[in-house]
Design an enzyme around this catalytic site. Structure first.
Site, PDB file in Angstrom:
ATOM      1  N   TYR A 129       0.874  -1.202  -0.100  1.00 25.63           N
ATOM      2  CA  TYR A 129      -0.200   0.036  -0.037  1.00 25.63           C
ATOM      3  C   TYR A 129       0.807   1.219   0.053  1.00 25.63           C
ATOM      4  CZ  TYR A 129      -3.657  -3.081   1.552  1.00 25.63           C
ATOM      5  OH  TYR A 129      -4.706  -4.156   2.126  1.00 25.63           O
ATOM      6  N   HIS A 149       0.575 -11.873   2.440  1.00 17.88           N
ATOM      7  CA  HIS A 149      -0.286 -10.979   1.796  1.00 17.88           C
ATOM      8  C   HIS A 149      -0.800 -12.055   0.595  1.00 17.88           C
ATOM      9  CE1 HIS A 149      -1.490  -6.765   0.329  1.00 17.88           C
ATOM     10  NE2 HIS A 149      -2.431  -7.585   0.137  1.00 17.88           N
TER      11      HIS A 149
END
Length: 269
Positions: free
Chosen positions: A36, A109
């Site tokens: 991010y 992730h």
């Protein structure tokens, strides 16, 4: 892990004030990821929130004497961070950007790229042993991936984060979590704003005099063991999302949303 019903998803948030405000109004779970590119933003907001520098009227500030241990800070290692010798350096970089000594919840992730359950997961476990990480989680796993992780770790993951909303619902993942006793963290519970286009959700919202977004969050959090991490930036939306977990839907309303004809996931593999 014991996680609050609603936490803050921060993908796309680039203002630390949003994070500080979230803490002030009652959020206790912050979720980010290396990919991010905003771990430093989340860390700055966390520091401001802990210091009470949040811009929220003291009369409605829920922070009080907030301690670092009151907040679950979660981040995720991207697919190029998952080789055994890359896990610790990547995690330390994330901790530094977040401004924390210990990451409360560190996820894989996605089980892609350099991910190898036989080497990646033990490397993550070692971070718990050295005190850099408190809990190891996984994200975007399929049932087979989850079973392999449990075999390697000798225990369930601390949490499994997956996309979950009225347009993308995987009951098999929830059944697996119930069987093995770990929480499911639902990301994108508002379907990127598309819940306003789902007739069943709108009808339930109208019946309760509330918004489709509130209904989507309430629908997700009504499903044990699901917690939701909607993204929001404004104080108004932060408060609304947090309050949505208190909205009680009937079994028939939940079933109506369950029966929605599914479309496509927002973040496919």
């Amino acid at each position: 892990m014991e996680l609050p019903s609603v936490g803050l998803g921060t993908m796309g948030i680039d203002d630390p004030d949003a994070v500080a405000t979230a803490l002030a109004v009652g959020y206790r779970h912050l979720d980010t990821a290396r990919i991010y590119d905003n771990e430093a933003v989340v860390g700055e907001g966390l520091a401001a929130g802990l210091a009470g520098d949040d811009g929220v009227d003291d009369a409605v500030d829920a922070t009080g004497n907030l301690d670092r241990d009151d907040v679950t800070v979660a981040t995720k290692l991207w697919i190029d961070d998952l080789a055994a010798d890359e896990v610790e350096p990547a995690a330390r970089e994330s901790a530094n950007r977040l401004g924390v000594d210990e990451i409360d919840l560190l996820y894989v992730h996605r089980p892609r790229g350099d991910y190898d359950p036989e080497t990646t997961l033990p490397a993550l476990d070692r971070l718990v042993d050295v005190g850099l990480v408190r809990n190891v989680g996984v994200s975007n796993f399929e049932i087979a991936d989850l079973d392999r992780a449990i075999d390697v770790l000798g225990r369930p993951p601390a949490a499994h984060q997956t996309e979950l909303h009225p347009l993308f619902y995987r009951p098999d993942l929830l059944d697996h979590a119930r069987e093995h006793g770990y929480p499911v963290v639902a990301y994108s519970p508002l379907a990127g704003g598309r819940v306003r286009e789902v007739d069943a959700v709108v009808e339930v919202a109208d019946a309760h005099g509330t918004t489709p977004e509130a209904v989507a969050i309430a629908w997700a959090t009504a499903k044990e063991p699901v917690v939701a991490i909607p993204k929001a930036s404004s104080e108004e939306h932060l408060r609304a999302n947090l309050a949505a977990a208190d909205l009680e839907l009937t079994d028939a309303e939940v079933a109506a949303i369950d029966a929605v004809e599914r479309e496509a996931e927002l973040f496919p593999e």
